[in-house]
Design a protein around this motif. Sequence first.
Motif, PDB file in Angstrom:
ATOM      1  N   GLN A 157       4.152   4.215   7.770  1.00  0.00           N
ATOM      2  CA  GLN A 157       2.926   3.797   8.456  1.00  0.00           C
ATOM      3  C   GLN A 157       2.515   4.779   9.548  1.00  0.00           C
ATOM      4  O   GLN A 157       1.439   4.619  10.126  1.00  0.00           O
ATOM      5  CB  GLN A 157       3.107   2.403   9.044  1.00  0.00           C
ATOM      6  CG  GLN A 157       3.242   1.314   7.993  1.00  0.00           C
ATOM      7  CD  GLN A 157       3.582  -0.028   8.606  1.00  0.00           C
ATOM      8  OE1 GLN A 157       4.689  -0.228   9.088  1.00  0.00           O
ATOM      9  NE2 GLN A 157       2.618  -0.933   8.599  1.00  0.00           N
ATOM     10  N   ILE A 175      -1.873   1.545   6.341  1.00  0.00           N
ATOM     11  CA  ILE A 175      -1.047   0.697   5.474  1.00  0.00           C
ATOM     12  C   ILE A 175      -0.561  -0.497   6.278  1.00  0.00           C
ATOM     13  O   ILE A 175       0.058  -0.345   7.330  1.00  0.00           O
ATOM     14  CB  ILE A 175       0.142   1.480   4.903  1.00  0.00           C
ATOM     15  CG1 ILE A 175      -0.355   2.520   3.889  1.00  0.00           C
ATOM     16  CG2 ILE A 175       1.153   0.541   4.244  1.00  0.00           C
ATOM     17  CD1 ILE A 175       0.743   3.384   3.307  1.00  0.00           C
ATOM     18  N   GLY A 180       0.799  -1.224   0.000  1.00  0.00           N
ATOM     19  CA  GLY A 180       0.000   0.000   0.000  1.00  0.00           C
ATOM     20  C   GLY A 180       0.826   1.264   0.000  1.00  0.00           C
ATOM     21  O   GLY A 180       0.304   2.358  -0.263  1.00  0.00           O
TER      22      GLY A 180
END
Length: 307
Positions: A242, A248, A44
């Motif tokens: 993150q 993510i 992601g």
Amino acid sequence: MSATSQTSAAATPLTPTWTVGDHTVRRIDEIALPARTGPWLLPGATGDIVSATPWLSPDFADEQGMLRLASHSFAVEVNGMRVLVDTGIGNGKQRTNPAWHNLDSDYTTRLRTAGFAPESVDLVILTHLHTDHVGWNTRAEGDDWAPTFPNARYVTARAEWDYWAGVEMDEARHQMFRDSVHPIRDTGLFDLVDVADEGTDIAPGLRLLPTPGHTPGQTAVQLSSRGENALVTGDSIHHPVQMSHPGICSCVDISPELAARTRRRLLDSLAGTSTLLLGSHFPPPTAGHVHRDGNAYRLAPAAPLRG
């Protein structure tokens, strides 16, 4: 975690260190993980997302938006007890991941340079039982695997052990348990800790905090001394991206939704505090303080005292 090629950590005569009250935390480098690790591990975290997060460069991402990641341990002396948090990938292990297969790093030399000869370690904390966190539990001794830290107790959360003991594992994970976990258990050096929701002290100034999601029994490790605190992430946060995007998740998170909730709760508890965050896979400078950034967070790096 996984990766597809191997990059040796750059040699350095000094061990990166940070102070937390009376404690000195040392980063023991194993390897820098290859560039392909990021897109695989955190799919992601696309190039567009990374490029739109300018504070990640140049330390945590390169000019092409590729994430930088590393494998290392943290060593600290806590009230006279010599503690190692996680043990990396390990040497000479048969692995399906080419980046980890039959590794030959100078990890134990780095330990000794840092003043942590393997035989001097009293406690090894395993944040969770993944291949890249348990590998140096053992070293080759003839055709067998012997404890690298023969005078240490090895500890992990009971919830972590119970999960893997009850789940169907593929052959690669069975191999990891055979060479890096079972030899420790078979020699009687392995301890399981019941970790309470609010955390559990395993020694004065040393606390395990539950951070489930990546694995069911994963823990973070809190160090406290003279009113100062530090937190070793384990894999509750693989990479600073993150923080800007807590949703993510890692492709190997067992429960991604829980991992994201855990991460946001952890970051919220740290934001604006003086707690030093030490990333288990963060590349140099590895440590920093968490600040709020709109609805998300960012890391203000804290350079080591040396190294």
